[in-house]
Motif scaffolding. Sequence first.
Motif, short mmCIF file in Angstrom:
data_model
loop_
_atom_site.label_atom_id
_atom_site.label_comp_id
_atom_site.label_asym_id
_atom_site.label_seq_id
_atom_site.Cartn_x
_atom_site.Cartn_y
_atom_site.Cartn_z
N THR A 1 -3.98 0.37 0.23
CA THR A 1 -5.45 0.34 0.27
C THR A 1 -6.12 0.48 -1.10
OG1 THR A 1 -5.57 2.70 0.79
CG2 THR A 1 -5.54 1.15 2.66
N THR A 2 -5.35 0.75 -2.14
CA THR A 2 -5.92 0.79 -3.50
C THR A 2 -5.47 -0.40 -4.34
OG1 THR A 2 -4.07 2.09 -4.35
CG2 THR A 2 -6.01 3.32 -3.51
N PHE A 3 -4.76 -1.35 -3.73
CA PHE A 3 -4.21 -2.54 -4.38
C PHE A 3 -3.09 -2.22 -5.36
CE2 PHE A 3 -8.69 -3.62 -3.43
CZ PHE A 3 -8.46 -4.60 -2.48
N LEU A 4 -2.60 -0.97 -5.38
CA LEU A 4 -1.48 -0.63 -6.25
C LEU A 4 -0.25 -1.48 -5.91
CD1 LEU A 4 -0.14 1.09 -8.44
CD2 LEU A 4 0.37 2.79 -6.66
N ASP B 1 -14.29 -5.00 -6.41
CA ASP B 1 -15.54 -4.29 -6.64
C ASP B 1 -15.58 -2.92 -5.98
OD1 ASP B 1 -16.00 -4.97 -4.00
OD2 ASP B 1 -17.76 -6.20 -4.39
N ALA B 2 -14.40 -2.44 -5.54
CA ALA B 2 -14.27 -1.08 -4.99
C ALA B 2 -12.87 -0.57 -5.32
CB ALA B 2 -14.47 -1.11 -3.48
N ARG B 3 -12.75 0.74 -5.53
CA ARG B 3 -11.44 1.34 -5.85
C ARG B 3 -10.48 1.28 -4.67
NH1 ARG B 3 -12.12 3.71 -10.77
NH2 ARG B 3 -14.20 4.51 -11.20
N ALA B 4 -11.02 1.49 -3.49
CA ALA B 4 -10.22 1.41 -2.25
C ALA B 4 -10.90 0.42 -1.33
CB ALA B 4 -10.11 2.78 -1.60
N VAL B 5 -10.12 -0.19 -0.45
CA VAL B 5 -10.68 -1.22 0.41
C VAL B 5 -11.73 -0.65 1.35
CG1 VAL B 5 -8.65 -2.69 0.29
CG2 VAL B 5 -8.81 -1.00 2.11
N ARG B 6 -12.72 -1.47 1.60
CA ARG B 6 -13.76 -1.18 2.57
C ARG B 6 -14.30 -2.53 3.03
NH1 ARG B 6 -17.97 -2.69 -0.15
NH2 ARG B 6 -18.28 -2.24 -2.33
N PRO B 7 -14.76 -2.63 4.26
CA PRO B 7 -15.29 -3.89 4.74
C PRO B 7 -16.40 -4.42 3.83
CG PRO B 7 -14.98 -2.40 6.57
CD PRO B 7 -14.77 -1.59 5.30
N GLY B 8 -16.33 -5.70 3.53
CA GLY B 8 -17.32 -6.34 2.67
C GLY B 8 -16.97 -6.33 1.20
N ARG C 1 -2.13 4.24 11.55
CA ARG C 1 -2.29 2.91 10.93
C ARG C 1 -3.22 2.99 9.75
NH1 ARG C 1 -4.06 -1.93 13.80
NH2 ARG C 1 -6.06 -0.96 13.49
N THR C 2 -2.81 2.40 8.64
CA THR C 2 -3.66 2.32 7.46
C THR C 2 -3.48 0.94 6.85
OG1 THR C 2 -3.39 4.67 6.99
CG2 THR C 2 -4.17 3.30 5.19
N GLY C 3 -4.58 0.30 6.53
CA GLY C 3 -4.48 -1.01 5.90
C GLY C 3 -5.77 -1.78 5.97
N PHE C 4 -5.64 -3.08 5.74
CA PHE C 4 -6.83 -3.93 5.70
C PHE C 4 -6.44 -5.39 5.81
CE2 PHE C 4 -5.24 -4.16 1.43
CZ PHE C 4 -5.65 -5.38 0.93
N ALA C 5 -7.47 -6.22 5.96
CA ALA C 5 -7.29 -7.67 5.89
C ALA C 5 -8.38 -8.23 5.00
CB ALA C 5 -7.37 -8.30 7.27
N TYR C 6 -8.01 -9.27 4.28
CA TYR C 6 -9.05 -10.01 3.57
C TYR C 6 -9.00 -11.47 3.96
CZ TYR C 6 -5.51 -10.42 -0.31
OH TYR C 6 -4.41 -10.60 -1.10
N GLY C 7 -10.19 -12.09 3.87
CA GLY C 7 -10.34 -13.49 4.21
C GLY C 7 -10.72 -14.29 2.98
N THR C 8 -10.43 -15.57 3.04
CA THR C 8 -10.66 -16.44 1.89
C THR C 8 -12.14 -16.79 1.72
OG1 THR C 8 -10.23 -18.40 3.26
CG2 THR C 8 -8.36 -17.44 2.08
#
Length: 177
Positions: A53-56, A68-75, A104-111
């Motif tokens: 969640t921090t892109f490490l 544009d954020a240190r940790a993932v968040r929607p948007g 569960r911890t994680g995220f999704a990103y869209g193109t």
Amino acid sequence: MTRLVGAARSRLTYPDRGATARLPLPAGYHHLRHRTRIGQGRRVFEAAGVAVTTFLAHRTSGMRVRADARAVRPGARVEVGIGLGPLRITAPCEVVWTAYEPTRTGFAYGTLDGHPETGEESFLVSTDADGTVWFTVSAFSRPGTWYTRLAGPVVPFCQRQYARRLGRTVRRLAAGA
């Protein structure tokens, strides 16, 4: 944090927002699902979740990440890049969902516009009842540019290889925490 110039004007390039959070994945795309056993226990789960969640995990796997954020968040807007100089490919994305839950911890990103593919990818750390920790990459995508259409089956192969690499990286980062 880096403010991504122009990202605020971009929109998702596909209609199936959030579809990696549920199954089945939408039809009409190449599907990817890769699961890696990370380890055992709460400490491993938490360390793996932070790495994701921090892109490490992405950065440690060789990707250049601007967010544009240190940790993932929607948007949140993210730009992932690979390659060098004029051969660098950048992939602008938007975080479409996050999970910060006890198991569960994680995220999704869209193109977004300018991404070489069209679709969504999720990165999820989960723990079973017995404490086994898993990292799962799920994605649906199709070519979004002439060069990814031209590359044909090479792109899904590279995506699968990267999912495997990311799994090994998350395992190593969680073990070292």
